[in-house]
Design a protein around this motif. Sequence first.
Motif, mmCIF file in Angstrom:
data_model
loop_
_atom_site.group_PDB
_atom_site.id
_atom_site.type_symbol
_atom_site.label_atom_id
_atom_site.label_comp_id
_atom_site.label_asym_id
_atom_site.label_seq_id
_atom_site.Cartn_x
_atom_site.Cartn_y
_atom_site.Cartn_z
ATOM 1 N N GLN A 23 -6.061 10.266 -6.346
ATOM 2 C CA GLN A 23 -4.844 9.862 -7.016
ATOM 3 C C GLN A 23 -5.048 9.528 -8.492
ATOM 4 O OE1 GLN A 23 -2.296 10.474 -5.022
ATOM 5 N NE2 GLN A 23 -3.869 10.872 -3.450
ATOM 6 N N HIS A 24 -3.952 9.522 -9.226
ATOM 7 C CA HIS A 24 -3.938 9.073 -10.617
ATOM 8 C C HIS A 24 -4.454 7.634 -10.681
ATOM 9 C CE1 HIS A 24 -2.220 7.662 -14.442
ATOM 10 N NE2 HIS A 24 -2.146 8.938 -14.798
ATOM 11 N N PRO A 25 -5.139 7.234 -11.743
ATOM 12 C CA PRO A 25 -5.684 5.871 -11.818
ATOM 13 C C PRO A 25 -4.644 4.759 -11.679
ATOM 14 C CG PRO A 25 -6.679 7.252 -13.512
ATOM 15 C CD PRO A 25 -5.585 8.071 -12.882
ATOM 16 N N ARG A 26 -3.384 5.059 -11.925
ATOM 17 C CA ARG A 26 -2.348 4.030 -11.793
ATOM 18 C C ARG A 26 -1.657 4.053 -10.428
ATOM 19 N NH1 ARG A 26 -1.184 1.192 -16.312
ATOM 20 N NH2 ARG A 26 -2.141 1.961 -18.238
ATOM 21 N N ILE A 27 -2.029 4.997 -9.565
ATOM 22 C CA ILE A 27 -1.422 5.090 -8.228
ATOM 23 C C ILE A 27 -2.491 4.807 -7.180
ATOM 24 C CG2 ILE A 27 -0.337 6.634 -6.560
ATOM 25 C CD1 ILE A 27 1.007 8.080 -8.851
ATOM 26 N N HIS A 28 -2.227 3.855 -6.306
ATOM 27 C CA HIS A 28 -3.175 3.420 -5.292
ATOM 28 C C HIS A 28 -2.530 3.591 -3.922
ATOM 29 C CE1 HIS A 28 -5.276 1.571 -8.706
ATOM 30 N NE2 HIS A 28 -4.057 1.208 -9.091
ATOM 31 N N VAL A 29 -3.130 4.397 -3.081
ATOM 32 C CA VAL A 29 -2.561 4.738 -1.781
ATOM 33 C C VAL A 29 -3.098 3.788 -0.716
ATOM 34 C CG1 VAL A 29 -2.375 6.538 -0.025
ATOM 35 C CG2 VAL A 29 -2.289 7.143 -2.442
ATOM 36 N N ALA A 30 -2.217 3.376 0.203
ATOM 37 C CA ALA A 30 -2.618 2.444 1.257
ATOM 38 C C ALA A 30 -1.925 2.808 2.567
ATOM 39 C CB ALA A 30 -2.260 0.997 0.864
ATOM 40 N N GLY A 31 -2.515 2.338 3.672
ATOM 41 C CA GLY A 31 -1.891 2.504 4.979
ATOM 42 C C GLY A 31 -2.078 3.876 5.580
ATOM 43 N N ASP A 32 -1.169 4.237 6.487
ATOM 44 C CA ASP A 32 -1.284 5.475 7.257
ATOM 45 C C ASP A 32 -1.232 6.728 6.395
ATOM 46 O OD1 ASP A 32 -1.329 3.788 9.392
ATOM 47 O OD2 ASP A 32 0.607 4.388 10.214
ATOM 48 N N LEU A 33 -0.682 6.610 5.206
ATOM 49 C CA LEU A 33 -0.548 7.759 4.311
ATOM 50 C C LEU A 33 -1.905 8.361 3.938
ATOM 51 C CD1 LEU A 33 1.516 9.390 2.568
ATOM 52 C CD2 LEU A 33 1.173 7.673 0.776
ATOM 53 N N ARG A 34 -2.977 7.577 4.047
ATOM 54 C CA ARG A 34 -4.293 8.010 3.571
ATOM 55 C C ARG A 34 -4.921 9.088 4.444
ATOM 56 N NH1 ARG A 34 -7.707 3.212 4.401
ATOM 57 N NH2 ARG A 34 -6.302 3.046 6.188
ATOM 58 N N ALA A 61 -5.088 10.879 8.791
ATOM 59 C CA ALA A 61 -4.646 10.924 10.179
ATOM 60 C C ALA A 61 -5.558 10.102 11.082
ATOM 61 C CB ALA A 61 -4.614 12.371 10.669
ATOM 62 N N ARG A 62 -6.759 9.784 10.618
ATOM 63 C CA ARG A 62 -7.746 9.105 11.459
ATOM 64 C C ARG A 62 -7.697 7.587 11.342
ATOM 65 N NH1 ARG A 62 -12.344 12.052 13.239
ATOM 66 N NH2 ARG A 62 -12.068 14.296 12.949
ATOM 67 N N ALA A 63 -6.867 7.037 10.486
ATOM 68 C CA ALA A 63 -6.887 5.592 10.251
ATOM 69 C C ALA A 63 -5.517 4.962 10.449
ATOM 70 C CB ALA A 63 -7.401 5.298 8.835
ATOM 71 N N GLN A 64 -4.771 5.446 11.437
ATOM 72 C CA GLN A 64 -3.420 4.940 11.644
ATOM 73 C C GLN A 64 -3.439 3.753 12.612
ATOM 74 O OE1 GLN A 64 -0.345 7.944 12.203
ATOM 75 N NE2 GLN A 64 -1.701 9.474 11.339
ATOM 76 N N ARG A 65 -3.806 2.604 12.089
ATOM 77 C CA ARG A 65 -3.838 1.368 12.843
ATOM 78 C C ARG A 65 -3.330 0.248 11.951
ATOM 79 N NH1 ARG A 65 -5.096 4.911 15.817
ATOM 80 N NH2 ARG A 65 -6.650 4.925 17.496
ATOM 81 N N ILE A 66 -2.744 -0.772 12.557
ATOM 82 C CA ILE A 66 -2.202 -1.889 11.774
ATOM 83 C C ILE A 66 -3.298 -2.574 10.973
ATOM 84 C CG2 ILE A 66 -1.077 -4.140 11.925
ATOM 85 C CD1 ILE A 66 0.409 -3.072 14.401
ATOM 86 N N MET A 67 -4.434 -2.821 11.615
ATOM 87 C CA MET A 67 -5.513 -3.547 10.947
ATOM 88 C C MET A 67 -6.050 -2.770 9.748
ATOM 89 S SD MET A 67 -6.362 -6.551 12.351
ATOM 90 C CE MET A 67 -8.129 -6.820 12.388
ATOM 91 N N THR A 68 -6.262 -1.466 9.898
ATOM 92 C CA THR A 68 -6.768 -0.688 8.779
ATOM 93 C C THR A 68 -5.714 -0.572 7.679
ATOM 94 O OG1 THR A 68 -6.113 1.381 9.862
ATOM 95 C CG2 THR A 68 -8.364 0.625 10.200
ATOM 96 N N ALA A 69 -4.452 -0.519 8.052
ATOM 97 C CA ALA A 69 -3.382 -0.467 7.052
ATOM 98 C C ALA A 69 -3.367 -1.730 6.217
ATOM 99 C CB ALA A 69 -2.039 -0.267 7.744
ATOM 100 N N MET A 70 -3.488 -2.884 6.868
ATOM 101 C CA MET A 70 -3.477 -4.148 6.140
ATOM 102 C C MET A 70 -4.659 -4.249 5.191
ATOM 103 S SD MET A 70 -2.402 -6.642 9.284
ATOM 104 C CE MET A 70 -2.673 -8.137 8.339
ATOM 105 N N GLY A 71 -5.848 -3.879 5.681
ATOM 106 C CA GLY A 71 -7.020 -3.941 4.816
ATOM 107 C C GLY A 71 -6.894 -3.044 3.606
ATOM 108 N N SER A 72 -6.370 -1.831 3.822
ATOM 109 C CA SER A 72 -6.231 -0.907 2.701
ATOM 110 C C SER A 72 -5.168 -1.380 1.722
ATOM 111 C CB SER A 72 -5.896 0.494 3.216
ATOM 112 O OG SER A 72 -4.582 0.548 3.739
ATOM 113 N N GLY A 73 -4.138 -2.065 2.213
ATOM 114 C CA GLY A 73 -3.123 -2.609 1.314
ATOM 115 C C GLY A 73 -3.696 -3.665 0.396
ATOM 116 N N GLY A 74 -4.502 -4.576 0.969
ATOM 117 C CA GLY A 74 -5.151 -5.583 0.136
ATOM 118 C C GLY A 74 -6.109 -4.969 -0.861
ATOM 119 N N GLU A 75 -6.878 -3.964 -0.424
ATOM 120 C CA GLU A 75 -7.828 -3.305 -1.313
ATOM 121 C C GLU A 75 -7.109 -2.587 -2.453
ATOM 122 O OE1 GLU A 75 -11.417 0.025 -1.199
ATOM 123 O OE2 GLU A 75 -10.122 -0.264 0.544
ATOM 124 N N ALA A 76 -5.989 -1.919 -2.145
ATOM 125 C CA ALA A 76 -5.248 -1.206 -3.180
ATOM 126 C C ALA A 76 -4.721 -2.162 -4.242
ATOM 127 C CB ALA A 76 -4.087 -0.436 -2.548
#
Length: 314
Positions: A264-275, A277-292
């Motif tokens: 992604q562009h340096p100003r766009i940070h992707v999080a959650g299931d959008l990243r 097909a293998r990481a569609q879980r609530i826990m991984t979504a939350m972690g990626s949201g915080g990281e983004a």
Amino acid sequence: MTGTAHTTETDLLVVGGGPAGCAAVVMAAGVGMRTLLLEARSELCGRLRHVRSLENVLGGFASGPEFAAAAAADVARSAGCRVELGARVVRLDARDDRVVATLESGGSRTAAHAVVATGTGPLGPADTDWLHDPEGLARAPLWEADPAAWEGRTVLVLGADRPLGTLLRADPTARVRFLVAHPPEDDYKTAEVRADPRVEPVPVRRVALGSDRRRRIAVTITTAAGDTLSRTAEGAYLNIGNAPVLLPGDLVPDSTGWCPPDRQHPRIHVAGDLRSARAQRIMTAMGSGGEAALRAYYALCGVPDRSARPERPE
């Protein structure tokens, strides 16, 4: 916040109010960022409110509605955060100094950075080569089904995705029979439900749906072994899987349609299931949201990202 471009309304736009988006807001508040959360639905974590059983999240939440209510409350308590519900983003553009989100209503919102957590949407008959449903008899996703409403009946489930197991755990005593038609390559997905006597999994080459004289669903199945089966069902639900919900503009998908964060562009940070097909879980979504949100914070502070560079030994 120090380092925020003066041409923007806020530090961070968060597009999507599911678990990933809510986690991004809470993390951003914790480091002092001003945030605007844009959610197309009328409530946060809307899809989770249909999930009646949860087993893979921290916090002791037994159901999706419990989790959704807690997430919404955490967002409401987050300092420096504004929430716009019913705000559907139809385009996201990254500029040198800001990100611009165009709304379906015709307006726009700007920020120094954006977290995109639009998640996924259910696949339909047109996305398969094995399901023929000219009358549109299977329209609703399985997570909207209520087994108690089908007491003593047969329900056709098209696909073997994870919501089936969640549904069965939520209603362990419901007397309903699920005829689960799925392509052979998805047979591994039936492992957690195969032992349930209410489930009849059938690997298929083709499924054709039609209406019979009693307004039931007539199901004609060509099995993976080449046999032909004729069955009837009182209802039918889609459980084929999900596809990423993409925004036109500067979001960058890979060849499979998903949006890896490192593309992604340096100003766009992707999080959650959008990243992926293998990481569609609530826990991984939350972690990626915080990281983004943290990635956006460090960028605003001018801290270089050395995560891809190996540390040099002293």
